[in-house]
Scaffold this active site. Structure first.
Site, PDB file in Angstrom:
ATOM      1  N   GLU A 267     112.913 -14.604  86.528  1.00 22.96           N
ATOM      2  CA  GLU A 267     111.679 -14.294  85.706  1.00 22.96           C
ATOM      3  C   GLU A 267     110.811 -15.947  85.447  1.00 22.96           C
ATOM      4  O   GLU A 267     111.486 -16.896  85.595  1.00 22.96           O
ATOM      5  CB  GLU A 267     111.936 -13.981  84.261  1.00 22.96           C
ATOM      6  CG  GLU A 267     112.382 -12.611  84.399  1.00 22.96           C
ATOM      7  CD  GLU A 267     112.618 -11.905  82.950  1.00 22.96           C
ATOM      8  OE1 GLU A 267     112.353 -10.821  82.683  1.00 22.96           O
ATOM      9  OE2 GLU A 267     113.364 -12.464  82.174  1.00 22.96           O
TER      10      GLU A 267
ATOM     11  N   CYS B 109     106.692 -21.648  82.623  1.00 20.94           N
ATOM     12  CA  CYS B 109     108.195 -21.880  82.320  1.00 20.94           C
ATOM     13  C   CYS B 109     108.924 -21.172  83.586  1.00 20.94           C
ATOM     14  O   CYS B 109     108.831 -19.911  83.914  1.00 20.94           O
ATOM     15  CB  CYS B 109     108.495 -21.088  80.994  1.00 20.94           C
ATOM     16  SG  CYS B 109     110.122 -21.177  80.550  1.00 20.94           S
TER      17      CYS B 109
ATOM     18  N   CYS C 115     122.051 -17.032  73.950  1.00 22.95           N
ATOM     19  CA  CYS C 115     120.996 -16.827  75.014  1.00 22.95           C
ATOM     20  C   CYS C 115     121.372 -15.738  75.830  1.00 22.95           C
ATOM     21  O   CYS C 115     122.475 -15.231  76.253  1.00 22.95           O
ATOM     22  CB  CYS C 115     121.163 -18.272  75.814  1.00 22.95           C
ATOM     23  SG  CYS C 115     120.168 -18.101  77.182  1.00 22.95           S
TER      24      CYS C 115
ATOM     25  N   GLY D  58     118.388 -19.980  83.910  1.00 22.54           N
ATOM     26  CA  GLY D  58     119.436 -20.937  84.581  1.00 22.54           C
ATOM     27  C   GLY D  58     119.583 -22.370  84.085  1.00 22.54           C
ATOM     28  O   GLY D  58     118.663 -22.855  83.130  1.00 22.54           O
TER      29      GLY D  58
ATOM     30  N   SER E  57     114.746 -29.132  81.335  1.00 25.73           N
ATOM     31  CA  SER E  57     115.662 -28.953  80.254  1.00 25.73           C
ATOM     32  C   SER E  57     117.068 -28.650  80.860  1.00 25.73           C
ATOM     33  O   SER E  57     117.204 -27.920  81.526  1.00 25.73           O
ATOM     34  CB  SER E  57     114.991 -27.566  79.496  1.00 25.73           C
ATOM     35  OG  SER E  57     116.019 -27.329  78.435  1.00 25.73           O
TER      36      SER E  57
ATOM     37  N   SER F 262     118.968 -29.264  75.396  1.00 27.94           N
ATOM     38  CA  SER F 262     119.233 -28.412  74.438  1.00 27.94           C
ATOM     39  C   SER F 262     120.494 -28.699  73.380  1.00 27.94           C
ATOM     40  O   SER F 262     121.541 -28.513  73.795  1.00 27.94           O
ATOM     41  CB  SER F 262     119.485 -26.982  75.154  1.00 27.94           C
ATOM     42  OG  SER F 262     118.391 -26.605  75.826  1.00 27.94           O
ATOM     43  N   LEU F 263     120.122 -29.345  72.352  1.00 33.02           N
ATOM     44  CA  LEU F 263     121.087 -29.798  71.579  1.00 33.02           C
ATOM     45  C   LEU F 263     121.939 -28.806  70.558  1.00 33.02           C
ATOM     46  O   LEU F 263     122.785 -28.344  70.915  1.00 33.02           O
ATOM     47  CB  LEU F 263     120.666 -30.765  70.837  1.00 33.02           C
ATOM     48  CG  LEU F 263     121.788 -31.789  70.091  1.00 33.02           C
ATOM     49  CD1 LEU F 263     122.761 -32.503  70.988  1.00 33.02           C
ATOM     50  CD2 LEU F 263     121.047 -32.807  69.207  1.00 33.02           C
TER      51      LEU F 263
ATOM     52  N   ASN G 263     115.112 -16.471  68.917  1.00 34.92           N
ATOM     53  CA  ASN G 263     114.605 -15.198  69.479  1.00 34.92           C
ATOM     54  C   ASN G 263     115.627 -14.144  69.805  1.00 34.92           C
ATOM     55  O   ASN G 263     116.601 -14.236  70.505  1.00 34.92           O
ATOM     56  CB  ASN G 263     113.639 -15.426  70.765  1.00 34.92           C
ATOM     57  CG  ASN G 263     112.544 -16.268  70.322  1.00 34.92           C
ATOM     58  OD1 ASN G 263     111.711 -15.856  69.653  1.00 34.92           O
ATOM     59  ND2 ASN G 263     112.324 -17.360  71.291  1.00 34.92           N
TER      60      ASN G 263
ATOM     61  N   CYS H   1     111.783 -18.041  74.584  1.00 34.45           N
ATOM     62  CA  CYS H   1     113.050 -18.702  75.120  1.00 34.45           C
ATOM     63  C   CYS H   1     113.958 -18.038  74.926  1.00 34.45           C
ATOM     64  O   CYS H   1     114.387 -17.571  73.683  1.00 34.45           O
ATOM     65  CB  CYS H   1     113.025 -19.752  74.092  1.00 34.45           C
ATOM     66  SG  CYS H   1     112.018 -21.370  74.489  1.00 34.45           S
TER      67      CYS H   1
HETATM   68  N1  SAH Z   1     119.502 -23.943  80.926  1.00 31.08           N
HETATM   69  C1  SAH Z   1     118.484 -24.811  80.140  1.00 31.08           C
HETATM   70  C2  SAH Z   1     117.090 -24.462  80.385  1.00 31.08           C
HETATM   71  C3  SAH Z   1     116.761 -22.936  80.073  1.00 31.08           C
HETATM   72  S1  SAH Z   1     117.107 -22.517  78.447  1.00 31.08           S
HETATM   73  C4  SAH Z   1     118.739 -25.334  78.817  1.00 31.08           C
HETATM   74  O1  SAH Z   1     119.719 -24.591  78.128  1.00 31.08           O
HETATM   75  O2  SAH Z   1     118.257 -26.074  78.635  1.00 31.08           O
HETATM   76  C5  SAH Z   1     115.366 -23.043  77.620  1.00 31.08           C
HETATM   77  C6  SAH Z   1     115.639 -23.289  75.973  1.00 31.08           C
HETATM   78  O3  SAH Z   1     115.690 -21.945  75.308  1.00 31.08           O
HETATM   79  C7  SAH Z   1     117.053 -24.065  75.810  1.00 31.08           C
HETATM   80  O4  SAH Z   1     116.683 -24.976  74.750  1.00 31.08           O
HETATM   81  C8  SAH Z   1     117.865 -22.635  75.224  1.00 31.08           C
HETATM   82  O5  SAH Z   1     118.753 -23.379  74.413  1.00 31.08           O
HETATM   83  C9  SAH Z   1     116.744 -22.194  74.475  1.00 31.08           C
HETATM   84  N2  SAH Z   1     117.358 -20.647  73.963  1.00 31.08           N
HETATM   85  C10 SAH Z   1     118.061 -19.971  74.888  1.00 31.08           C
HETATM   86  N3  SAH Z   1     118.211 -18.630  73.917  1.00 31.08           N
HETATM   87  C11 SAH Z   1     117.501 -18.653  72.949  1.00 31.08           C
HETATM   88  C12 SAH Z   1     117.045 -17.656  72.047  1.00 31.08           C
HETATM   89  N4  SAH Z   1     117.515 -16.468  71.844  1.00 31.08           N
HETATM   90  N5  SAH Z   1     116.359 -18.082  71.126  1.00 31.08           N
HETATM   91  C13 SAH Z   1     115.503 -19.266  71.090  1.00 31.08           C
HETATM   92  N6  SAH Z   1     115.772 -20.337  71.952  1.00 31.08           N
HETATM   93  C14 SAH Z   1     116.809 -20.084  72.906  1.00 31.08           C
HETATM   94 FE1  SF4 Z   2     122.072 -21.166  80.446  1.00 32.77          FE
HETATM   95 FE2  SF4 Z   2     120.309 -22.662  79.098  1.00 32.77          FE
HETATM   96 FE3  SF4 Z   2     120.982 -20.122  78.547  1.00 32.77          FE
HETATM   97 FE4  SF4 Z   2     122.904 -21.740  78.108  1.00 32.77          FE
HETATM   98  S1  SF4 Z   2     120.537 -21.781  77.025  1.00 32.77           S
HETATM   99  S2  SF4 Z   2     123.039 -20.023  78.967  1.00 32.77           S
HETATM  100  S3  SF4 Z   2     122.545 -23.470  79.770  1.00 32.77           S
HETATM  101  S4  SF4 Z   2     120.079 -20.711  80.430  1.00 32.77           S
END
Ligand code: SAH
Ligand code: SF4
Length: 367
Positions: free
Chosen positions: A93, A106, A120, A167, A199, A221-222, A298, A341
């Protein structure tokens, strides 16, 4: 659909080789590159200054095809989402988030993700494979096609690119770097390195590698300030704990006050959203050119976290500002089309190994 590979996503060197292979001079490669990445050409015949001989030779060997679109949705807030289908049937996507006249694209770096962060949706997808550089670049092409964003000039609608789709980009380093080189090439897509952000959930050795290789912005992504909690939310923390991650950030060559590292922090009710968490976050980030982005969680079908209440998020943000760190709240976009996200997930199924070999051929992205 043609079974020939697409020119889109070839590196400049690969294009020069392709042109040399048909007995043409290097400047012809430059012309092709320009048509593909400045004009988004879809037909060789549309390339006015390219000789008939060259365009016929290229037609026999390549296409200018984009991947197929399984789905294209537009949210009530203008956010657009594409589900792209690649030659092997796998899908990924891409999301465009408009901001006035321009917007941020994105993009995905993998089908699914191996890292299973517990909040996630992408991490719950069973199948994972790396996207090729061609498949990564194709996402930019498809978005710009749909948005009518050709020819590319100074005022692009897609003004920023973030690797925040599906990813973990730093686990697909070679292809991501190759794609970034194509994005930044001044004769082609010509994105400023200040407008491209990678990221990562914290693949520490690769953060050093990224810093050495390309001049892009970094986002981390902390999501937690203690290792015991981060181990649960972002399991790669067990391998690369917070202290090591922050050390890599301190050493990131592009981190300056004018170009801060963005720390993403998802707001999970009762989990990581207390004032004490905010204070600890501010303390941890001391000495790092940092900005914080608070992301309201989300929800997705089956997720078992809740988003923090709005006043809690605001208080958290205020605490950060009081400590001298900018921490705006990211406005959720495209929620109605599951484009926000962490909501991205395709239904791609496991593929055979023989198919994997096929898709590693450069430029072979047509669906
Ligand atoms: N894998 C990479 C980039 C993709 S995720 C990473 O983790 O940084 C992009 C951002 O969305 C990351 O900060 C991730 O932690 C955040 N994210 C993932 N699931 C989410 C959710 N359900 N609600 C809000 N942010 C989320
Ligand atoms: Fe993968 Fe980023 Fe989602 Fe974590 S937040 S599962 S690293 S896409």
């Amino acid at each position: 659909m043609s079974s020939l590979p697409s020119l889109i996503g070839l590196t400049k060197d690969q294009l020069y080789t392709a042109v040399a292979d048909v007995g043409e001079k290097p400047f012809r490669a430059k012309q092709l590159w320009h048509w593909v990445y400045c004009h988004g050409a879809k037909e060789f015949d549309a390339m006015q200054n390219v000789s008939k001989v060259l365009s016929e030779a290229m037609k026999e060997r390549y296409t200018l095809q984009r991947p197929g679109k399984t789905l294209h949705q537009i949210s009530s807030d203008g956010t657009q989402k594409w589900l792209l289908k690649f030659t092997d049937g796998n899908e990924a996507e891409t999301v465009f988030i408009p901001e006035g006249e321009r917007g941020t694209l994105c993009i995905s770096s993998q089908v699914g993700c191996t890292l299973t962060c517990s909040f996630c949706h992408t991490g719950t997808q069973p199948l994972v494979r790396n996207l090729t550089a061609a498949e990564i670049i194709a996402q930019v092409m498809v978005a710009r096609d749909t948005l009518g964003d050709w020819p590319s000039g100074d005022k692009k609608m897609v003004s920023n690119i973030v690797f925040m789709g599906m990813g973990e980009p730093l686990l697909n380093m070679d292809n991501v770097i190759e794609a970034i080189h194509i994005m930044l090439d001044a004769d082609g897509l010509a994105f400023s390195s200040r407008r491209v952000t990678v990221s990562t959930s914290g693949v520490v050795p690769m953060i050093y590698e990224l810093g050495k290789t390309v001049k892009v912005n970094l986002a981390i992504s902390l999501h937690a300030v203690r290792d015991d909690l981060r181990d649960v939310l972002v399991p790669i923390n067990k391998r690369y704990p917070i202290a090591e991650l922050l050390e890599a950030c301190r050493q990131y060559p592009r981190a300056t006050n004018a170009r801060r590292i963005m720390f993403e922090y998802v707001m999970l009710k009762g989990i990581n959203d207390s004032n004490a968490d905010a204070q600890e976050l501010a303390r941890l980030l001391q000495g790092i050119p940092a900005k914080v982005n608070l992301i309201p969680f989300n929800p997705w079908p089956g997720s078992h976290y809740e988003c923090s209440d709005w006043d809690r998020i605001e208080q958290f943000s205020d605490r950060m500002f009081d400590a001298g760190i900018s921490a705006p709240v990211r406005r959720p976009r495209g929620r109605d089309i599951l484009a926000a996200c962490g909501q991205l997930k395709s239904e791609s199924q496991k593929q055979r190994k023989s198919q994997l070999v096929q898709i590693t051929e450069p430029g072979n992205i047509a669906a």
